[in-house]
Design a protein around this motif. Structure first.
Motif, mmCIF file in Angstrom:
data_model
loop_
_atom_site.group_PDB
_atom_site.id
_atom_site.type_symbol
_atom_site.label_atom_id
_atom_site.label_comp_id
_atom_site.label_asym_id
_atom_site.label_seq_id
_atom_site.Cartn_x
_atom_site.Cartn_y
_atom_site.Cartn_z
ATOM 1 N N GLU A 54 0.748 -1.412 0.020
ATOM 2 C CA GLU A 54 0.037 0.017 0.000
ATOM 3 C C GLU A 54 0.851 1.325 -0.073
ATOM 4 O O GLU A 54 1.890 1.303 0.285
ATOM 5 C CB GLU A 54 -0.787 -0.073 1.230
ATOM 6 N N PHE A 55 0.320 2.232 -0.377
ATOM 7 C CA PHE A 55 0.610 3.943 -0.039
ATOM 8 C C PHE A 55 -0.646 4.339 1.051
ATOM 9 O O PHE A 55 -1.521 3.791 0.996
ATOM 10 C CB PHE A 55 0.936 4.394 -1.267
ATOM 11 N N VAL A 56 0.015 5.361 1.560
ATOM 12 C CA VAL A 56 -1.325 5.921 2.532
ATOM 13 C C VAL A 56 -0.881 7.442 2.335
ATOM 14 O O VAL A 56 0.327 7.836 1.856
ATOM 15 C CB VAL A 56 -0.875 5.604 3.995
ATOM 16 N N ARG A 57 -1.943 8.497 2.647
ATOM 17 C CA ARG A 57 -1.845 9.945 2.591
ATOM 18 C C ARG A 57 -1.197 10.209 4.121
ATOM 19 O O ARG A 57 -1.881 9.903 4.966
ATOM 20 C CB ARG A 57 -3.367 10.458 2.426
ATOM 21 N N ASP A 58 -0.301 11.216 3.898
ATOM 22 C CA ASP A 58 -0.168 11.981 5.212
ATOM 23 C C ASP A 58 -0.948 13.119 5.583
ATOM 24 O O ASP A 58 -1.798 13.331 4.800
ATOM 25 C CB ASP A 58 1.380 12.357 5.186
ATOM 26 N N ASP A 59 -0.857 13.801 6.693
ATOM 27 C CA ASP A 59 -1.552 14.655 7.082
ATOM 28 C C ASP A 59 -1.666 15.877 6.180
ATOM 29 O O ASP A 59 -2.500 16.814 6.214
ATOM 30 C CB ASP A 59 -1.358 15.215 8.480
ATOM 31 N N ALA A 60 -0.458 15.881 5.187
ATOM 32 C CA ALA A 60 -0.301 17.311 4.361
ATOM 33 C C ALA A 60 -0.821 16.830 3.043
ATOM 34 O O ALA A 60 -0.531 17.808 2.199
ATOM 35 C CB ALA A 60 1.153 17.781 4.422
ATOM 36 N N GLY A 61 -1.499 15.807 2.770
ATOM 37 C CA GLY A 61 -1.884 15.215 1.397
ATOM 38 C C GLY A 61 -0.615 14.634 0.548
ATOM 39 O O GLY A 61 -0.964 14.548 -0.519
ATOM 40 N N GLY A 62 0.351 14.606 1.136
ATOM 41 C CA GLY A 62 1.442 13.587 0.510
ATOM 42 C C GLY A 62 1.139 12.357 0.457
ATOM 43 O O GLY A 62 0.226 11.827 1.091
ATOM 44 N N LEU A 63 2.248 11.585 -0.155
ATOM 45 C CA LEU A 63 1.854 10.039 -0.337
ATOM 46 C C LEU A 63 3.251 9.532 0.540
ATOM 47 O O LEU A 63 4.224 9.839 0.203
ATOM 48 C CB LEU A 63 1.860 9.654 -1.739
ATOM 49 N N ASP A 64 2.595 8.649 1.582
ATOM 50 C CA ASP A 64 3.825 7.901 2.214
ATOM 51 C C ASP A 64 3.891 6.584 1.498
ATOM 52 O O ASP A 64 2.891 5.589 1.546
ATOM 53 C CB ASP A 64 3.602 7.675 3.685
ATOM 54 N N LEU A 65 4.969 6.384 0.890
ATOM 55 C CA LEU A 65 5.407 5.071 -0.085
ATOM 56 C C LEU A 65 5.915 4.120 0.752
ATOM 57 O O LEU A 65 6.466 3.041 0.327
ATOM 58 C CB LEU A 65 5.965 5.448 -1.248
ATOM 59 N N THR A 66 6.092 4.298 2.183
ATOM 60 C CA THR A 66 6.809 3.407 3.039
ATOM 61 C C THR A 66 8.305 3.780 2.832
ATOM 62 O O THR A 66 9.200 3.189 1.784
ATOM 63 C CB THR A 66 6.454 1.980 3.112
ATOM 64 N N GLY A 67 9.167 4.483 3.584
ATOM 65 C CA GLY A 67 10.319 4.835 3.375
ATOM 66 C C GLY A 67 10.746 6.062 2.381
ATOM 67 O O GLY A 67 11.880 6.422 2.510
ATOM 68 N N VAL A 68 9.858 6.212 1.982
ATOM 69 C CA VAL A 68 10.014 7.870 1.180
ATOM 70 C C VAL A 68 8.619 8.679 1.084
ATOM 71 O O VAL A 68 7.426 7.886 0.823
ATOM 72 C CB VAL A 68 10.551 7.562 -0.164
ATOM 73 N N SER A 69 8.530 9.750 1.305
ATOM 74 C CA SER A 69 7.341 10.493 1.036
ATOM 75 C C SER A 69 7.468 11.190 -0.246
ATOM 76 O O SER A 69 8.380 11.436 -0.956
ATOM 77 C CB SER A 69 7.363 11.817 2.117
ATOM 78 N N PHE A 70 6.405 11.590 -0.752
ATOM 79 C CA PHE A 70 6.093 11.741 -2.340
ATOM 80 C C PHE A 70 5.073 12.777 -2.428
ATOM 81 O O PHE A 70 3.895 12.541 -1.909
ATOM 82 C CB PHE A 70 5.738 10.528 -2.976
ATOM 83 N N ARG A 71 5.144 13.885 -3.108
ATOM 84 C CA ARG A 71 4.085 14.940 -3.352
ATOM 85 C C ARG A 71 3.533 14.601 -4.712
ATOM 86 O O ARG A 71 4.222 14.711 -5.709
ATOM 87 C CB ARG A 71 4.862 16.261 -3.248
ATOM 88 N N PRO A 72 2.387 14.449 -4.840
ATOM 89 C CA PRO A 72 1.682 13.923 -6.084
ATOM 90 C C PRO A 72 1.759 15.158 -6.947
ATOM 91 O O PRO A 72 1.690 14.949 -8.301
ATOM 92 C CB PRO A 72 0.267 13.694 -5.764
ATOM 93 N N GLY A 73 1.543 16.523 -6.423
ATOM 94 C CA GLY A 73 1.554 17.766 -7.508
ATOM 95 C C GLY A 73 0.066 17.847 -8.230
ATOM 96 O O GLY A 73 -0.796 17.469 -7.413
#
Length: 265
Positions: free
Chosen positions: A131-150
């Motif tokens: 899975e991936f999950v959303r963080d509180d700021a709307g980013g993506l937590d890919l497990t081990g790295v954060s990702f901003r979808p833009g």
């Protein structure tokens, strides 16, 4: 018509471990990041094609391609039963879309737009760690790295990542801070420098499709440039790995040696 494509995609998704082993997921951080980036790019293309920007990025595009499309009752029931075990609405939306779009492609290929397969990068992402999950700021937590979808518009300009084969994805995954280099013009051989806890590892992607130690990378960036080597981003590096894998697959298989005699029928 037997729903071979839908069943095949559903079987792939059934094999996903949504909450994967932590060590295994961390070992695939780099490939998962690049797969997510490619999915977001493709999702932007499909959203633009069907005016679905408001649903981007994690949506069931089949509802826009053909709102009247239906799976057979049996396959629809299997899909619904499976989705009940999938954590998160965005994961469920994309899993449903992957199954339905796979079947639409098989049944009505002429009705499909001339766009890259939407869900393949995301399904590969799921297969390589869940899975991936959303963080509180709307980013993506890919497990081990954060990702901003833009935004959809921003992702339309992302360079495409076409080399989705397992050899390429495995070769991208490693530990440490990585820099890639190749001859001027982006030609092979591909080299990389990894720095792990302050220790440098210089490697070359060899003809056996594995990374091996090399002394071909000078110590300083200035010396690297003087040697005719240029830095590459991970997309360009992946393309070189994909080219090497393609050449290897086209090589004729070695002829067996040993006994002589008549070939087996």
């Amino acid at each position: 018509m037997a729903e071979r494509a839908a069943s095949g995609m559903l079987n792939r998704l059934r094999a996903v471990e949504w909450v994967g082993d932590w060590d295994r997921v961390l070992a695939c951080v780099m490939s998962r990041r690049i797969l997510m980036r490619e999915y977001l790019r493709r999702a932007a293309l499909w959203a633009q094609e069907y005016s679905a920007e408001s649903a981007w990025p994690f949506f069931d595009v089949s509802e826009y391609v053909d709102p009247g499309f239906r799976l057979s009752p049996e396959t629809a029931a299997e899909l619904d039963a499976y989705l009940g075990r999938v954590p998160g609405s965005e994961l469920r939306q994309t899993c449903a879309g992957a199954v339905r779009l796979a079947e639409m492609r098989e049944q009505t290929p002429a009705a499909m737009p001339d766009l890259p397969d939407l869900y393949e990068p995301l399904v590969l992402f799921y297969e390589r760690g869940g899975e991936f999950v959303r963080d509180d700021a709307g980013g993506l937590d890919l497990t081990g790295v954060s990702f901003r979808p833009g935004t959809p518009q921003g992702n339309l300009s992302t360079p495409p990542f076409r080399a989705l084969g397992e050899t390429v994805l495995d070769a991208l995954d490693t530990t440490g801070r990585v820099s890639y280099y190749a001859a001027d013009g982006g030609r092979a051989p591909l080299l990389r420098r990894r720095v792990v806890r302050g220790e440098r590892h210089d490697e070359l992607f060899g003809p056996d499709l594995r990374w091996e130690p090399t002394d071909r990378l000078p110590e300083t960036e200035e010396a690297v440039k003087s040697a005719g080597l240029v830095p590459l981003d991970e997309i360009a590096a992946a393309e070189l790995i994909g080219d090497a894998a393609g050449r290897a697959s086209r090589q004729p298989a070695p002829r067996p040696c040993g006994r002589r005699g008549r070939p087996r029928p």
